[in-house]
Design a protein around this motif. Structure first.
Motif, PDB file in Angstrom:
ATOM      1  N   LYS A  35       0.834  -1.204   0.000  1.00  0.00           N
ATOM      2  CA  LYS A  35       0.000   0.000   0.000  1.00  0.00           C
ATOM      3  C   LYS A  35       0.868   1.253   0.000  1.00  0.00           C
ATOM      4  N   TYR A  38       2.779   1.378  -3.581  1.00  0.00           N
ATOM      5  CA  TYR A  38       2.041   1.475  -4.844  1.00  0.00           C
ATOM      6  C   TYR A  38       0.812   2.374  -4.800  1.00  0.00           C
ATOM      7  N   GLN A  39       0.395   2.817  -3.635  1.00  0.00           N
ATOM      8  CA  GLN A  39      -0.796   3.654  -3.571  1.00  0.00           C
ATOM      9  C   GLN A  39      -0.629   4.960  -4.353  1.00  0.00           C
ATOM     10  N   ALA A  42      -1.223   4.156  -7.972  1.00  0.00           N
ATOM     11  CA  ALA A  42      -2.623   3.822  -8.218  1.00  0.00           C
ATOM     12  C   ALA A  42      -3.484   5.078  -8.212  1.00  0.00           C
ATOM     13  N   GLN A  43      -3.204   5.998  -7.315  1.00  0.00           N
ATOM     14  CA  GLN A  43      -3.953   7.252  -7.277  1.00  0.00           C
ATOM     15  C   GLN A  43      -3.720   8.054  -8.551  1.00  0.00           C
TER      16      GLN A  43
END
Length: 58
Positions: A35, A38-39, A42-43
């Motif tokens: 998280k 890679y968050q 992804a956002q």
């Protein structure tokens, strides 16, 4: 005397529970690290998809 065999825990069952708990802790640590790593990407991808839907020329 009646013995409730469903309440008896063998050594193997205890070891399996211990391994299962360890695996759950390892997965939780892995998930947290993923998280964090890679968050942001992804956002950004989500923002790009949203903006491309708003602007078909994008």
């Amino acid at each position: 005397m009646n013995i409730d065999y469903s309440k008896i825990i063998t050594k193997e069952m205890a070891e399996a529970r211990c391994l299962e708990n360890s695996a759950m802790q390892i997965r939780a640590t892995r998930d947290d690290k993923l998280k964090v790593e890679y968050q942001p990407a992804a956002q950004q991808l989500t923002r790009w998809i949203d903006s491309s839907e708003d602007n078909p020329a994008a």
